[in-house]
Every structure is written in C-alpha cells, then in structure tokens.
Design an enzyme around this catalytic site. Structure first.
Site, PDB file in Angstrom:
ATOM      1  N   GLU A 119      56.121  20.475  29.878  1.00  0.00           N
ATOM      2  CA  GLU A 119      55.143  21.195  30.716  1.00  0.00           C
ATOM      3  C   GLU A 119      54.047  21.830  29.885  1.00  0.00           C
ATOM      4  O   GLU A 119      53.089  22.363  30.433  1.00  0.00           O
ATOM      5  CB  GLU A 119      55.834  22.319  31.492  1.00  0.00           C
ATOM      6  N   ASP A 148      52.515  22.177  35.713  1.00  0.00           N
ATOM      7  CA  ASP A 148      52.188  23.072  34.601  1.00  0.00           C
ATOM      8  C   ASP A 148      51.476  22.330  33.484  1.00  0.00           C
ATOM      9  O   ASP A 148      50.553  22.869  32.872  1.00  0.00           O
ATOM     10  CB  ASP A 148      53.459  23.762  34.089  1.00  0.00           C
ATOM     11  N   HIS A 190      51.578  27.950  47.540  1.00  0.00           N
ATOM     12  CA  HIS A 190      52.846  27.769  48.231  1.00  0.00           C
ATOM     13  C   HIS A 190      52.642  27.032  49.549  1.00  0.00           C
ATOM     14  O   HIS A 190      53.490  26.265  49.987  1.00  0.00           O
ATOM     15  CB  HIS A 190      53.519  29.125  48.468  1.00  0.00           C
ATOM     16  N   CYS A 209      58.891  15.194  37.443  1.00  0.00           N
ATOM     17  CA  CYS A 209      59.294  15.964  38.633  1.00  0.00           C
ATOM     18  C   CYS A 209      58.146  16.819  39.165  1.00  0.00           C
ATOM     19  O   CYS A 209      58.295  17.498  40.168  1.00  0.00           O
ATOM     20  CB  CYS A 209      60.519  16.826  38.335  1.00  0.00           C
TER      21      CYS A 209
HETATM   22  C1  PEP Z   1      55.866  21.455  37.238  1.00  0.00           C
HETATM   23  O1  PEP Z   1      55.332  22.376  36.612  1.00  0.00           O
HETATM   24  O2  PEP Z   1      55.346  20.328  37.422  1.00  0.00           O
HETATM   25  C2  PEP Z   1      57.188  21.660  37.862  1.00  0.00           C
HETATM   26  C3  PEP Z   1      57.859  20.678  38.414  1.00  0.00           C
HETATM   27  O3  PEP Z   1      57.658  22.947  37.867  1.00  0.00           O
HETATM   28  P1  PEP Z   1      57.147  24.063  38.914  1.00  0.00           P
HETATM   29  O4  PEP Z   1      56.160  23.405  39.845  1.00  0.00           O
HETATM   30  O5  PEP Z   1      58.354  24.568  39.613  1.00  0.00           O
HETATM   31  O6  PEP Z   1      56.526  25.053  37.977  1.00  0.00           O
HETATM   32 MG    MG Z   2      56.574  24.102  36.041  1.00  0.00          MG
END
Ligand code: PEP
Ligand code: MG
Length: 816
Positions: free
Chosen positions: A673, A697, A445, A744
């Site tokens: 993912e 992920d 985080h 993303c």
């Molecule tokens: C990812 O896994 O790349 C993603 C955008 O989702 P999060 O980071 O919220 O798991």
């Molecule tokens: Mg994710």
C-alpha cells in the site's frame, strides 16, 4: 495552532473569495477572508467570540473574536432579499459563543432555489488591519482549521479633523437597508476621501471605516440616520454617502460566478466511484421534505408521540444493524447514538417545557451537535452528521413518513449534491439504477457502500449535473465517470442491451461451477472483501472462492471499548464458518488515518495519513497485536494473516515473530500500500508468504492525493500509469521468489483495470461481494497473452484517462 486560527463554521467546499459572485466580497471591500460552499444546514461560530449583530433578515452575523478582530459571516449571496425565509438565527446580539456553537440554521434547499448563490463568505473585517492565510482547501467539516488571521501594521492614516463638521440626517432609501454590500461601498467612499465620517442611529454610532460597525447600526429601509463628516474632503464624502444611502433603485442581483467547467463536449465528466453502467430518469434527492409539527398538543400526548417515534426508529435501526455488513455497521453506530439517554432526556425536557415532540427533538439534536462541534476534535465533530441523520429519522417517524430514507422510483438515477453514508445504506439497491453526485469523493464511505451494494456511482460532476432537470433520461457510465445527458434512441437501446448482457453473464457466472479461469485457461482466484458474517454469506452466494481481505476494523466500528480476544475469536470463527472450507485472509487491525476507532485513544495528528496507522498502531501496542493474532490463530480453519500499511521488512518480521510465539503455523503476508513496499517488493518477498496490493492507499501515496479529499478526487485514479508501474514492480519483485500477488483495493473490481492487473502478473482478485459475479464473468472472457500486451501498452500512456480509453476499446473489441 495559533490563537488567531479561525475554524470552518460550515461543512462544505472552500472557495477563494475571488470566486464569490459578488464584487463586495470578491474584491475584499469588507475585508479579507474565504468562502465556503455549504453542504450542511448550520452556520456555527468560527472562533470564541461575542455576537455583535444578527441581521434582521437572519442571513448574516457579525462577531468580535476574543482576540479583538471582527468577523462577518454572510450566508449566500443576495440572501437579504429573502426577508428571513429559510434562515433561523440561534443567537442574538450580545451572546457569547464558543467556536463551533450554532449561529444560524438555514434551509439549504430553499436557499439554493431562491438565492443567486449559497456560497458563504467568512470575512475578517478591515483589510487594512488584518490579512489572512488560508489553512484549508477542498472539503471541510465544521471545526476544521480554516484561516490564520495575520495582524498587519496599520496602514490607515488618521485624517486630521479640520474645520467644521458637516451633518446630514436622512431616511435610508436602500431597499434592503444598509446590509453588507452597501456597507462595503460606504467604507470604500470614506477610504477614497480625506475625511472622518461617523454614522449615528438612535443610541448607536459607527465609524464610516468600519463595515462591522455599520452593519451593527441595524439600519433597515426607511430608518433615520445622521451622517457626520469632517476633514478637507468632508463635503464630497458626505455627498456620495447621502447618494448611496438614499438610493431607492431595486438592488441588482450580482453576476453569477464563472463555474469551473467539467465534462466539456457531448457528455458530463465526473469521477468513477462504484463501477457499472446505468440508464434512467433523474430523481433528485429532496433533503428538506420532512414537515415538522410546531404546535404542541398536551405534554402527555407529545411525550407519547416522541416515545413512539423513538422506539420505531430504534427498532428499524436494530433490524438494519442485524443484517451486518458495512450498512449494518453504520446503522449499529446510529442505534448506539440513539440509545444515549442525553438525547431522549433532552427532548423530553423540551416537551415538558411545552414544545412539540418534533421541535423538542430538533432542539435536543442541535444541543448535542453544538457539544460535538465545540470539542475541537475533528473526528468527534464528524459524528454531527450522524446526529443530523438521526434527527431526520425521528422527524420522519413523527410525520408518519417512511424512515428507510429517500424513496427513489424504480429504475431512476439518484442525483444529489452529496450523500451521507447512511443515505446510501438506506437505498433499495434493487430499485436504484445508479447514483450521480455534484460533489462527493470516490473513496468516501458512501462510495464504498454503493460499490458493496452493486449500485453504479460517479461523483464530482459539478454544476453541469446540478443544472439537469428532474425526469430527464440520462446514461451514467460509472466505469469511466461519464454522463450522457441526451442519449438518442439508438444510444439508449445499446446501453440497455449492454446492461442486459452483463446481467446475464453475471447470472451465468453465479451459476457456474468450477474455479475462475481466463478464456485461455489460466487460474485466477476470485475472492471477496468482507467486513461481517453477512458479507461472507453474500460472497459465497455470488460465487466467491475465498476471502482476500477481512477488514477486521469493520467488525468493531461502533465499539466504545476494545474487543476482547474472545470476542474477536468468536467473530472470526463465525465468518470462517460462513466461508466453509474456502481460504480466508484476515487483515490485522487497520485503524488510524481516515479510519478512527472510537475505542482507541489515538492521538490527533497534524498529518494523519502519514502518521500512526495500520501496522504501526499494532506494533505500538503489543497487547493489541498479541490478542488479535491469538484470536485469528484460534479459528479452526487455517487463516492467513496480512499486515496493512507495511513500509519495511522489519514490520513483517515483527508480526511473524508474534505468530511463531503462538506455536502455530500460519501464512503471513503483507499489503502493498506504500510506494516503499512496492519498490522493495523483491526484498519483502524474501520473507512474505503472499502479497495483496491495496490500490486505494497505494494510489493516494503514489499520487500524493488524499483519498478522502474531494478537492483532488478527480485525480485519485488507480489507473494512473505511475500506480500501474508500481503494481508492475511489485509483481516483478514477487516473481523473483514465487510469491503470489493479489489485489484487494478497489482496482480489482474495476472492469477497466482487470485486464491490466492480470497482464502484470496478479493471480488473485478480491472484490466486494456484489462485484464477484461480474468480475468472474469478465475474467472468463480475457486472454492472458492479450492482457500482457495491453498492460505493457498502458504503462507507456501518460494519464489515467488514456488508460481508461485504451482498455474500453480493448473490451469492446472482445465483446466484454
Ligand atoms: C486499500 O488501501 O486498497 C485497501 C484495500 O485497504 P483499505 O481500503 O481498507 O484502506
Ligand atoms: Mg488500505
């Protein structure tokens, strides 16, 4: 979990005993076990037990577990010589403790400065009776399962007592008394001889074969001890023991453990965590800088001081929470904890007992930390870090120090062992040039917050970074995870020029009107990842053309109860309004795994990353999904709906069925993912309106490396050719049905990844608001034909490092 499980008594890095820089532990003279390189400041009980001894220097305890085996916990190496400085025992001999209960508080900074090592062995005494099987590796939190104790068939041969008993009485000459190291040597001596040995001191006695028993004698320097030996080799054993106990030569400092070398060659090697380039003087974070007034004035005065400090911190947290975003979320969670009357009532009760406000606050926090630890639930125990943060905030307010957290001189690079998320959130992003950590993980985080703030950060540099002195000017290349510790004048000038040029380009991109395009005119949608209204406002100011990922779980981080449909609808509408008529992709709740939701009663799982998380949670709770879809569809502007963690077409179909039941049209897409989704992208594309690749992920599942596990942090790189090939497969599968593909995950914000992503066929990038302008400027310099060539080349390389080197050269060639 078996009864013979030992839980981590410290937060920190699990280290094999063989790497402890003291032969007594490394060679298992006291028993088998494991060590932890601590990052916290409290040693807690590793299991339910009775305290047998607390060394008078406060650095070690021995315990008898309820199952009967004995344990030695020894904070640091050669810490006996500190004479108790920086070590505050919380228990005494005879105290019964539960797993997780505090045993010794220690000042980590003081130990780091004054002891040869802080790595802390946890030993199951008597290797002839017990073996151990490690359960954990890498970073552990207090309360994580650590070791399994395995009783062995006893191999100790009883030595028949024959003949007379030889006796010697002597004063202990050892400069630090009979502490762990000489006790282990004494046991060794007894083992080598056919003899039975007993040591007696006052009322207490101990077998020469029991290291724990010997420590329990509490033999300090000069104490009188009686040694009794019998058996065929009694005389030889006694002579060696007497020599050992009488030895007055000052004790050696054990040899330093060999450090695993990272960053060989001219620079230091770490792991990129938040992109960017920085140059500046090292400013080391000093965690132990808050003085606490221990002398109490009148109870009324102390009560008033405490109340004043609490309200000051409450106001500061409320202000920070109101700003929203990931930082606001963390601050709101801290505000909720501070509002809990258990803490303030506990501290006020301490004041009534005559404690100063500061000490009473520390005690109240320690009590709640102990409660959390004893819950046995890792996710609950993790909140202890937040309590420690709160402890510091209130102590700082009492001491009249600023409570915004570490104040870093403008332009400096912050260097620390590790950082809590709130410590990052509290930094002034405009002042800090960059962050470099000795430990830490790239997807923690703390890293996500730094990326959101636009502060370059790299982690896991290890000891070579710890060894650099304060004030030294370094270059931090957080795109590649490198530090140049000795940049010469030319290198410094070049880096400053590059930073200035990138800044000017970002400003131009911010001011530029018109949609984002590559240099050869291909349209790329430049979206932002959002978690709040404040994020949406920042993204628009940075030039974002829409939202490619609304992390809906971020909106309700600090909730104790599930948000209602109306509450959700209000929040989604507010974000859509901040975006104006820009498109918005709303991700369905993505909780479970590493994303706990306090308001949901999710099971504690053996293997959470592979368990109930993402879309699986929503499909398992139809009302939850129903409410969320209803709330999204109630937004006046059209929203796209995106399902996280999809592995099969049926999951997409189930979401679409819920949307259709509402009788409103909305695009429904899936996040790619899981390797399953990437490999079957052509199948998913038959029914999906769009794809968005979650590279965070996708990377962890492709490489089988936990994104939050610091031990594998160095390998968790989305530019690994295996991950890139799956991105390529996704784009190829999508192309069969003209399904647009976005990214993303963090890779979209990584300068070195962007040319490859575009070259593979990605047409939308969604990045943290603070990265929008920089990535937009970069896209404007890229030529798609060239991107296709380098992407093809990258897929043929053998490692993430070679991909990074390859793209660095390409960007240099085009002056980007
Ligand atoms: C990812 O896994 O790349 C993603 C955008 O989702 P999060 O980071 O919220 O798991
Ligand atoms: Mg994710």
């Amino acid at each position: 979990m078996s009864d013979l499980t030992i839980f981590a008594p410290l937060a920190g890095w699990v280290t094999p005993l063989a790497q402890v820089p003291d032969a007594v532990f490394a060679e298992k003279m006291l028993g088998d076990g494991i060590a932890i390189d601590p990052v916290g400041d409290m040693l807690c009980a590793p299991c339910d037990a009775t305290v047998l001894t607390v060394h008078e220097a406060g650095h070690a305890v021995t315990l008898r577990s309820v199952q009967g085996f004995e344990l030695i916990c020894h904070i640091g190496i050669d810490t006996v010589s500190l004479g108790g400085k920086g070590l505050v025992p919380q228990v005494q001999a005879g105290t019964k403790v539960l797993a997780g209960q505090p045993l010794i508080r220690f000042d980590l900074d003081a130990l780091v400065r004054n002891a040869p090592a802080v790595v802390t062995p946890i030993i199951v005494a008597d290797a002839s009776l017990y073996g151990v099987e490690p359960i954990a590796c890498g970073m552990v939190a207090v309360g994580d399962p650590l070791l399994r104790v395995v009783p062995l068939a006893s191999s100790t041969m009883a030595v028949a007592a024959s003949g007379e008993t030889l006796v010697r009485e002597l004063a202990v000459g050892l400069s630090h008394g009979l502490h762990a190291r000489p006790a282990a040597r004494l046991v060794e001596v007894v083992r080598r001889h056919e003899a039975q040995v007993m040591l007696l001191h006052g009322e207490r006695h101990a077998s020469g074969l029991s290291a724990v028993g010997l420590l329990g004698l509490g033999l300090g320097h000069g104490a009188t001890v009686r040694v009794e030996a019998s058996g065929p080799q009694a005389s030889a054993a006694l002579a060696e023991i007497v020599a050992l106990l009488s030895d007055t030569t000052p004790e050696d400092t054990p040899a330093d453990a060999p450090e695993p070398m990272r960053g060989e060659g001219p620079g230091l090697g770490g792991v990129p965590a938040a992109p960017g380039l920085a140059i500046g003087a090292i400013h080391r974070l000093n965690r132990a800088a808050i003085p606490v007034e221990t002398v109490a004035a009148s109870a009324d005065e102390e009560r008033a001081r405490l109340a004043g400090a609490l309200s000051q911190v409450r106001d500061a947290l409320a202000l920070a929470a109101a700003a929203g975003g990931a930082r606001g979320g963390v601050m709101a969670a801290h505000g909720a904890m501070l509002a809990d009357p258990t803490l303030s009532d506990g501290a006020m009760a301490g004041v009534a007992r005559g404690l100063s406000a500061g000490v009473a606050w520390q005690e109240a926090i320690a009590e709640q930390v102990a409660n959390l630890m004893s819950s046995g639930d890792r996710r609950i125990a993790e909140r202890a870090d937040d309590l420690r943060d709160l402890e510091r905030h209130v102590l700082a307010a009492l001491a009249g120090l600023p409570i915004e957290g570490p104040s870093v001189p403008a332009g400096a690079i912050l260097v620390a062992e590790d950082l809590l998320p709130s410590q990052v959130a509290a930094l002034d992003a405009a002042a800090v040039a960059g962050i470099a950590l000795v430990k830490g993980g790239p997807t923690s985080h703390a890293a996500i917050l730094a990326a959101g703030m636009g502060v370059p950060m790299a982690v896991a540099f290890g000891q070579p970074l710890a060894a650099l002195e304060d004030g030294r000017v370094i270059v931090l290349d957080a795109d590649r995870g490198l530090i140049d510790p000795e940049p010469d004048a030319d290198a410094q000038a070049e880096v400053r020029q590059t930073i200035a040029r990138r800044k000017a380009e970002m400003e131009a991109a911010r001011a530029a009107q018109g949609p984002c395009r590559t240099a050869d005119g291909v349209r790329i949608e430049m979206f932002a990842n959002l978690g709040s209204v404040a994020d949406a406002e920042a993204a628009v100011a940075e030039g974002a053309e829409g939202c490619g990922l609304l992390r809906t779980e971020f909106l309700f981080l600090d909730r104790a109860t599930a948000p209602t449909r109306d509450e959700q609808a209000r929040d989604y509408q507010a974000i859509a309004d901040a975006l104006g008529d820009r498109p918005m992709i709303v991700r369905l709740l993505d909780v479970g795994g590493d994303k706990p939701a306090p308001y949901m009663d999710l099971p504690v799982e053996e293997n959470p990353a592979l368990g109930l998380r993402g879309i699986r949670v929503s499909l398992a709770d139809p009302q939850l999904l129903e409410d969320q879809v209803g709330a999204i569809l109630s937004v006046r502007q059209p929203c796209r709906i995106m399902a996280p963690m999809v592995a099969s077409l049926s999951e997409l179909e189930a979401v679409r069925a819920v949307v259709e039941r509402h009788g409103r049209k909305a695009e429904v897409g899936v996040m790619i993912e899981t390797p399953a989704a990437a490999i079957s992208a052509d199948i998913l594309a038959r029914k999906a309106d769009f794809f968005s690749i979650g590279t965070n992920d996708l990377t962890q599942y492709t490489l089988a490396m936990d994104r939050g596990n610091a031990a594998v942090a160095a390998g968790v790189d989305g530019l690994h050719p295996a991950v890139l090939r799956l991105i390529g497969t996704t784009c190829d599968g999508a192309a069969e049905h003209d399904t647009p593909v976005g990214v993303c995950g963090s890779l979209a914000a990584d300068r070195l990844a962007v040319p490859i992503l575009l070259g593979l066929g990605v047409t939308e990038l969604s990045v943290p608001p603070a990265r929008v302008a920089a990535i937009k400027a970069l896209v404007g310099k890229l030529d798609l034909a060239r991107c296709r060539v380098v992407a093809g080349q990258a897929l043929q390389l053998s490692s993430a490092a070679s991909v990074r080197a390859h793209i660095t050269t390409m960007l240099q060639e085009i002056g980007a």
